[in-house]
Design a protein around this motif. Structure first.
Motif, short mmCIF file in Angstrom:
data_model
loop_
_atom_site.label_atom_id
_atom_site.label_comp_id
_atom_site.label_asym_id
_atom_site.label_seq_id
_atom_site.Cartn_x
_atom_site.Cartn_y
_atom_site.Cartn_z
N CYS A 11 0.84 -1.20 0.00
CA CYS A 11 0.00 0.00 0.00
C CYS A 11 0.87 1.25 0.00
CB CYS A 11 -0.90 -0.02 1.23
SG CYS A 11 -1.83 1.50 1.48
N SER A 12 0.66 2.13 -0.97
CA SER A 12 1.48 3.34 -1.06
C SER A 12 1.27 4.26 0.14
CB SER A 12 1.18 4.09 -2.36
OG SER A 12 -0.16 4.53 -2.39
N LYS A 13 0.06 4.35 0.65
CA LYS A 13 -0.20 5.20 1.82
C LYS A 13 0.51 4.65 3.05
CE LYS A 13 -3.30 7.86 -0.23
NZ LYS A 13 -2.88 9.07 -0.85
N SER A 14 0.50 3.33 3.19
CA SER A 14 1.18 2.70 4.31
C SER A 14 2.69 2.91 4.21
CB SER A 14 0.83 1.21 4.35
OG SER A 14 1.27 0.61 5.53
N ALA A 16 4.17 5.39 2.73
CA ALA A 16 4.43 6.81 2.99
C ALA A 16 4.39 7.10 4.49
CB ALA A 16 3.41 7.68 2.26
N ALA A 17 3.45 6.49 5.21
CA ALA A 17 3.39 6.68 6.65
C ALA A 17 4.64 6.12 7.33
CB ALA A 17 2.13 6.02 7.22
N GLU A 91 -8.36 -1.07 7.80
CA GLU A 91 -7.81 0.10 7.12
C GLU A 91 -6.34 0.25 7.49
OE1 GLU A 91 -7.54 2.11 4.49
OE2 GLU A 91 -9.61 2.70 4.82
N ARG A 105 -4.25 7.98 7.26
CA ARG A 105 -4.82 8.33 5.96
C ARG A 105 -5.38 9.73 6.10
NH1 ARG A 105 -4.76 4.10 2.57
NH2 ARG A 105 -6.25 4.85 1.06
N PRO A 106 -4.74 10.71 5.59
CA PRO A 106 -3.52 10.66 4.80
C PRO A 106 -2.32 10.29 5.68
CG PRO A 106 -4.08 12.94 5.23
CD PRO A 106 -5.21 12.09 5.77
N PRO A 107 -1.21 9.89 5.08
CA PRO A 107 -0.05 9.43 5.83
C PRO A 107 0.44 10.42 6.90
CG PRO A 107 0.24 8.92 3.52
CD PRO A 107 -1.00 9.76 3.62
N GLU A 108 0.26 11.70 6.67
CA GLU A 108 0.71 12.73 7.62
C GLU A 108 0.03 12.61 8.98
OE1 GLU A 108 1.70 13.65 3.61
OE2 GLU A 108 -0.30 13.36 4.44
#
Length: 114
Positions: A11-14, A16-17, A91, A105-108
């Motif tokens: 997962c790209s969001k994961s 990035a986090a 999630e 979500r978002p990663p920030e």
């Protein structure tokens, strides 16, 4: 500070986090690939409670398995049972520290608990 991330490397969001956590000074990161080591129902419930989330708020509603198993997405007990059996329904990513837990979500959002 220690931060734990329930992570899915696909997962790209994961990802990035995780990158944000690893770049944060003084943060020791523990990575749990929850799809490989499925959390138990009580672990999921405790984590969601720490995050102040109802199970339906942490459910990946677009997953095909929901229809396959006929999951009632309004029934939090059924959702927890399903998450324990099918962790893909959780999630991602979830970041946990002594300050609390968040779905990044978002990663920030990961930065909110460090």
């Amino acid at each position: 500070m220690k931060a734990t991330i329930w992570h899915n490397p696909r997962c790209s969001k994961s990802r990035a986090a995780l990158d944000l956590l690893e770049a944060a000074p003084g943060v020791e990161v523990e990575v749990i690939e929850y799809l490989k080591s499925s959390p138990k129902r009580d672990e999921i419930a405790a984590l969601l409670s720490k995050a102040g989330l109802a199970p339906r708020e942490a459910l990946r509603k677009g997953e095909a398995i929901i229809k396959e198993i006929g999951l009632d997405t309004g029934d939090d007990a059924a959702i927890l049972d399903a998450m324990a059996q099918h962790p893909i329904l959780i999630e991602r990513a979830i970041v946990i520290t002594d300050k609390g837990a968040v779905i990044a979500r978002p990663p920030e959002r990961a930065l909110e608990v460090i």
